[in-house]
Each structure stands twice: as C-alpha cells, then as structure tokens.
Design a protein around this motif. Structure first.
Motif, short mmCIF file in Angstrom:
data_model
loop_
_atom_site.label_atom_id
_atom_site.label_comp_id
_atom_site.label_asym_id
_atom_site.label_seq_id
_atom_site.Cartn_x
_atom_site.Cartn_y
_atom_site.Cartn_z
N ARG A 60 5.16 0.92 -18.11
CA ARG A 60 3.81 0.56 -18.57
C ARG A 60 3.82 -0.77 -19.28
O ARG A 60 4.84 -1.15 -19.89
CB ARG A 60 3.26 1.63 -19.52
CG ARG A 60 4.16 1.94 -20.67
CD ARG A 60 3.60 3.06 -21.51
NE ARG A 60 4.33 4.31 -21.37
CZ ARG A 60 5.58 4.50 -21.73
NH1 ARG A 60 6.27 3.51 -22.23
NH2 ARG A 60 6.16 5.67 -21.59
N TRP B 145 -2.83 2.09 -32.40
CA TRP B 145 -2.14 3.15 -31.64
C TRP B 145 -1.18 3.92 -32.52
O TRP B 145 -0.31 4.65 -32.04
CB TRP B 145 -1.40 2.53 -30.44
CG TRP B 145 -2.32 2.07 -29.36
CD1 TRP B 145 -2.85 0.81 -29.23
CD2 TRP B 145 -2.85 2.85 -28.27
NE1 TRP B 145 -3.67 0.77 -28.12
CE2 TRP B 145 -3.68 2.00 -27.51
CE3 TRP B 145 -2.70 4.18 -27.87
CZ2 TRP B 145 -4.35 2.43 -26.37
CZ3 TRP B 145 -3.36 4.61 -26.73
CH2 TRP B 145 -4.18 3.73 -25.99
N LYS C 112 0.09 1.43 -15.73
CA LYS C 112 1.13 2.45 -15.88
C LYS C 112 1.60 2.82 -14.49
O LYS C 112 0.80 2.96 -13.57
CB LYS C 112 0.50 3.65 -16.56
CG LYS C 112 1.45 4.79 -16.85
CD LYS C 112 0.86 5.55 -18.01
CE LYS C 112 1.21 6.99 -18.02
NZ LYS C 112 0.50 7.69 -19.09
N VAL D 58 -6.19 8.59 -24.33
CA VAL D 58 -5.53 8.35 -23.03
C VAL D 58 -4.57 9.50 -22.74
O VAL D 58 -4.34 10.35 -23.59
CB VAL D 58 -4.76 7.01 -23.00
CG1 VAL D 58 -5.68 5.85 -23.29
CG2 VAL D 58 -3.57 7.00 -23.95
N ASP D 59 -4.00 9.48 -21.52
CA ASP D 59 -2.98 10.48 -21.17
C ASP D 59 -3.58 11.88 -21.11
O ASP D 59 -3.19 12.78 -21.86
CB ASP D 59 -1.88 10.48 -22.25
CG ASP D 59 -0.61 9.89 -21.74
OD1 ASP D 59 -0.62 9.37 -20.63
OD2 ASP D 59 0.40 9.95 -22.46
N PHE E 29 6.20 8.60 -24.36
CA PHE E 29 7.45 9.36 -24.24
C PHE E 29 7.84 9.62 -22.78
O PHE E 29 8.91 10.12 -22.51
CB PHE E 29 7.34 10.69 -24.99
CG PHE E 29 7.33 10.52 -26.49
CD1 PHE E 29 8.52 10.38 -27.18
CD2 PHE E 29 6.14 10.48 -27.19
CE1 PHE E 29 8.52 10.21 -28.56
CE2 PHE E 29 6.12 10.30 -28.56
CZ PHE E 29 7.32 10.17 -29.25
N THR F 141 -6.10 0.78 -16.28
CA THR F 141 -7.26 1.10 -17.12
C THR F 141 -7.63 -0.10 -17.98
O THR F 141 -6.83 -1.02 -18.14
CB THR F 141 -6.99 2.30 -18.07
OG1 THR F 141 -5.81 2.04 -18.80
CG2 THR F 141 -6.83 3.60 -17.34
N SER F 142 -8.83 -0.02 -18.55
CA SER F 142 -9.24 -1.05 -19.50
C SER F 142 -8.19 -1.15 -20.59
O SER F 142 -7.58 -0.15 -20.96
CB SER F 142 -10.56 -0.70 -20.19
OG SER F 142 -11.41 -0.02 -19.33
N VAL G 290 4.03 -2.61 -24.59
CA VAL G 290 3.23 -1.80 -25.52
C VAL G 290 4.17 -0.86 -26.28
O VAL G 290 5.26 -0.56 -25.81
CB VAL G 290 2.15 -0.95 -24.79
CG1 VAL G 290 1.04 -1.84 -24.27
CG2 VAL G 290 2.76 -0.12 -23.68
N1 LIG Z 1 -5.54 1.40 -22.20
C1 LIG Z 1 -4.54 0.98 -22.99
N2 LIG Z 1 -4.62 -0.23 -23.59
C2 LIG Z 1 -3.62 -0.67 -24.39
N3 LIG Z 1 -2.49 0.03 -24.63
C3 LIG Z 1 -2.35 1.23 -24.07
C4 LIG Z 1 -3.36 1.77 -23.22
N4 LIG Z 1 -2.95 3.01 -22.80
C5 LIG Z 1 -1.75 3.20 -23.36
N5 LIG Z 1 -1.38 2.14 -24.13
C6 LIG Z 1 -0.11 1.98 -24.90
O1 LIG Z 1 0.94 2.57 -24.16
C7 LIG Z 1 1.53 3.65 -24.91
C8 LIG Z 1 1.92 4.76 -23.98
O2 LIG Z 1 0.88 5.04 -23.07
P1 LIG Z 1 0.71 6.46 -22.45
O3 LIG Z 1 -0.30 6.34 -21.38
O4 LIG Z 1 0.43 7.45 -23.53
O5 LIG Z 1 2.16 6.68 -21.83
P2 LIG Z 1 3.09 7.98 -21.76
O6 LIG Z 1 2.62 8.73 -20.57
O7 LIG Z 1 4.45 7.46 -21.58
O8 LIG Z 1 2.93 8.75 -23.02
C9 LIG Z 1 0.48 4.03 -25.91
O9 LIG Z 1 1.05 4.63 -27.05
C10 LIG Z 1 -0.15 2.69 -26.24
O10 LIG Z 1 0.66 1.96 -27.14
#
Ligand SMILES: Nc1ncnc2c1ncn2[C@@H]1O[C@H](COP(=O)(O)OP(=O)(O)O)[C@@H](O)[C@H]1O
Ligand SMILES: [Mg+2]
Length: 336
Positions: A44, A119, A57, A256-257, A39, A108-109, A35
């Motif tokens: 993941r 995104w 993740k 998310v996050d 940061f 997660t979904s 994906v």
């Molecule tokens: N549920 C999801 N489905 C698809 N892609 C996701 C999902 N959650 C996160 N991503 C992808 O993963 C990237 C980083 O996820 P994130 O949870 O924000 O990680 P971090 O904690 O490193 O910031 C997102 O920018 C997106 O591209």
C-alpha cells in the motif's frame, strides 16, 4: 528485462500502471509515498501526480502462500461494502473507490496525514475526547443498518464474531495448560519494560490473573455468554485507530478496511475501539457504559492465546498488540 520480486518496494508495476491510468499520466511521473499502520501483507502507498493523490492497496500473490486468495476476497468485500455505504452513510466511507486489474488493486480517495487526517489517536486530550466521541457516535449509527438477507449473504456480512470470540478455546487451553500460562507470563515480563506506565500496570495485573484459576474460569464462563447474544447490529468489526481517519479541523471521520464487516451483538464496535484507545493510554472511563462486558471477557482469552503465535511478518508488532489488548480488556472488565 525480468526482475526478481522486490519485497521492499511499496507497490508493484501492476499497481503503478493502474494508478497511472487513473491519474491520466505515465507511470514514470508518479510520486509514491509510504503510509503508517496496517497489519495485512498487502502492499500500500499514496500515489500522486500533479495536484491529485490516491491511496492504492495491492494484493501481491508473490508475498502470500495461497496465491492471495484470502486477501483478494478481503479487497473485494472492502470495495463492495464501501460502495454500499456510500449510498447510506457517505460521511463515514471514502468518497471514491475503484477495484482494478481483476481485483488485485484497490484505489480510494486519499486521506493523507499531510492533509491533516489523523491515523493515530490524537495526543492532545481535548482532541482525543472529540475523536473518541465521533467514532462512538458513528459505530452506534452504523449499528442501525438493516439489509435484506440476500445482500447480507452476497456481501458476506453474516454474523461470526460472537461465536468466534465467545467460543474460542484459548481461555480453556490457558486454564488447562500450565506451560501456556508460563509462556504468557514470560512474554508479559519481556514486554513490560517498554510500555506506558498504565500498560505496565495492566501487564502486571494479567500476570496475576494467570495465577488465579477461579478468576480465569469466571472469565471463560462470561466469554461463553457472548456467543449467546443476538447479532443484529451492523459493524465494521475492526474498529481501530489504524483503520480510521479523523480530521480534527473539520470533525470528519472515514473508516477503511471493511473486510471484516458483519452483524454483531450490540456494543461490539464501541468495545473494540475503546480497547484500542485504552491501549494507547487514553482514559475511556467516560464511555464505560458503551462497553459490551461479555465481549470484553471473550477478548481476554482470544487475544492471550493469539499473542503466543509467531509473528505474521518479521519485525511486526501484531503479537505485542494482541498481548496488550488482552491486558487492557481484563483491566476494563475489572472496572465494570
Ligand atoms: N484512503 C487512505 N488515505 C490515506 N492513507 C490511508 C488510506 N487508507 C489507508 N491508509 C493508510 O494505510 C494504513 C493501512 O491501510 P489499511 O487499508 O488499513 O491496510 P491493512 O489492510 O494492511 O490494515 C492505514 O493505517 C493508513 O495509515
Ligand atoms: Mg487496516
């Protein structure tokens, strides 16, 4: 046979075992897709089998200095807040989430870009306008969430943003130290050639600011006002395009996050998001009324000083992102 940790692989065998159990197949039958964005130092990926895909993740303690304690806390909070919001604002969070393997693996979904989820900010202007409006509406609605004090403490949603940003020492170090100012100016001069036209102009403007002591002092004073604001609004507290998925076909939005979620002054969510949009080159003037001016002032010093830190991991662009965020915050502040 024991193998050495592979720093390039997307997920370890541990996370793949969890995903395989969830998807009811053998690990060998999984398809793993990378994906974009993110940061943190967590691993993941999207994991698929047959017709079903999940986002996975993982905290890999081998990559982290403190055994991953901080990241484990983040995953746990992200999970708990998502579960809470599934009850009140299900439209804004993942439909399904599970924390597995002692909290090391969060599933997660999937909201995959291959299924039409964005995104990144849309390039098309009319879609971008809908995107920005949708996020602003969501963060304003989320601000209204009221929770009992025990739950605020249990989920670690206590206010911290106004003080952390408003009382950050960065701006005063910059005012006091000519060497810091010189390093910042150097950085912006190096950064500038590869930026969008609008960000070039912003870099030039902040270089100018770094030579104006009175203006820096004025920003420091305004930043400290942010620390005095009432923190009674719920916020995701990291509202950026890489932490949210927007589906332009259906208009759906998923954040998310949630690990930074907390109570903040009004307008904080809109402010952090609009700084992100402006940095990506979008016109945010229709939403200037949503901005928290004191938060913008606090962003200037906060991001400036952080942009001087070493990279989090080799080759990442976190520090450049922070330098640009400071320049954007200053530009928006000047428009107010
Ligand atoms: N549920 C999801 N489905 C698809 N892609 C996701 C999902 N959650 C996160 N991503 C992808 O993963 C990237 C980083 O996820 P994130 O949870 O924000 O990680 P971090 O904690 O490193 O910031 C997102 O920018 C997106 O591209
Ligand atoms: Mg993220």
């Amino acid at each position: 046979m024991e193998t050495l940790p592979d720093h390039d692989k997307l997920l370890t065998d541990r996370a793949l075992r969890c995903a395989a159990t969830e998807l009811n197949v053998d690990s060998s039958e999984l398809r793993i897709t990378p994906v974009s964005g993110g940061f943190s130092l967590n691993r993941r990926a999207l994991v698929s089998s047959g017709g079903r895909t999940i986002f996975v993740k993982e905290v890999d303690a081998n990559l982290l200095s403190d055994e991953g304690e901080r990241e484990l806390g983040w995953l746990k909070k992200d999970y708990a807040v998502t579960r809470l919001l599934q009850k009140t604002y299900p439209q804004y969070v993942a439909d399904w989430t599970e924390l597995a393997d002692d909290g090391y693996v969060l599933m997660t979904s999937s909201y995959a870009s291959s299924d039409g989820w964005l995104w990144q900010p849309p390039t098309d202007n009319s879609v971008a306008e809908r995107y920005i409006s949708t996020v602003i509406t969501a963060v304003r609605e989320l601000e209204k969430i009221k929770l009992p004090q025990e739950l605020i403490e249990e989920l670690q949603l206590q206010p911290f943003v106004a003080r952390e940003l408003g009382l950050d020492e960065g701006i005063d170090q910059i005012i006091a130290d000519a060497d810091i100012r010189r390093r910042l100016i150097d950085n912006y001069q190096k950064l500038l050639p590869n930026q969008l036209e609008i960000n070039k102009r912003r870099c030039q403007a902040i270089i100018g600011l770094l030579e104006k002591r009175d203006e820096l002092i004025d920003i420091s004073v305004r930043a400290k006002e942010f620390a005095k604001q009432t923190e009674d609004c719920f916020n995701h507290s990291d509202v950026r395009s890489d932490n949210l998925a927007f589906n332009p076909q259906t208009g759906e939005l998923k954040l998310v996050d949630w690990n930074w979620a907390s109570y903040v002054p009004q307008g904080s969510g809109a402010t952090e998001f609009l700084v992100d949009m402006a940095r990506h080159g979008h016109d945010v003037t229709p939403w200037l009324g949503e901005l928290n001016v004191e938060m913008l002032a606090s962003f200037v010093g906060f991001f400036l000083i952080r942009s001087l830190k070493p990279p989090l991991k080799p080759g990442d662009n976190l520090r450049q992102m922070q330098a640009l965020s400071a320049a954007v915050a200053y530009d928006l502040l000047e428009l107010m």
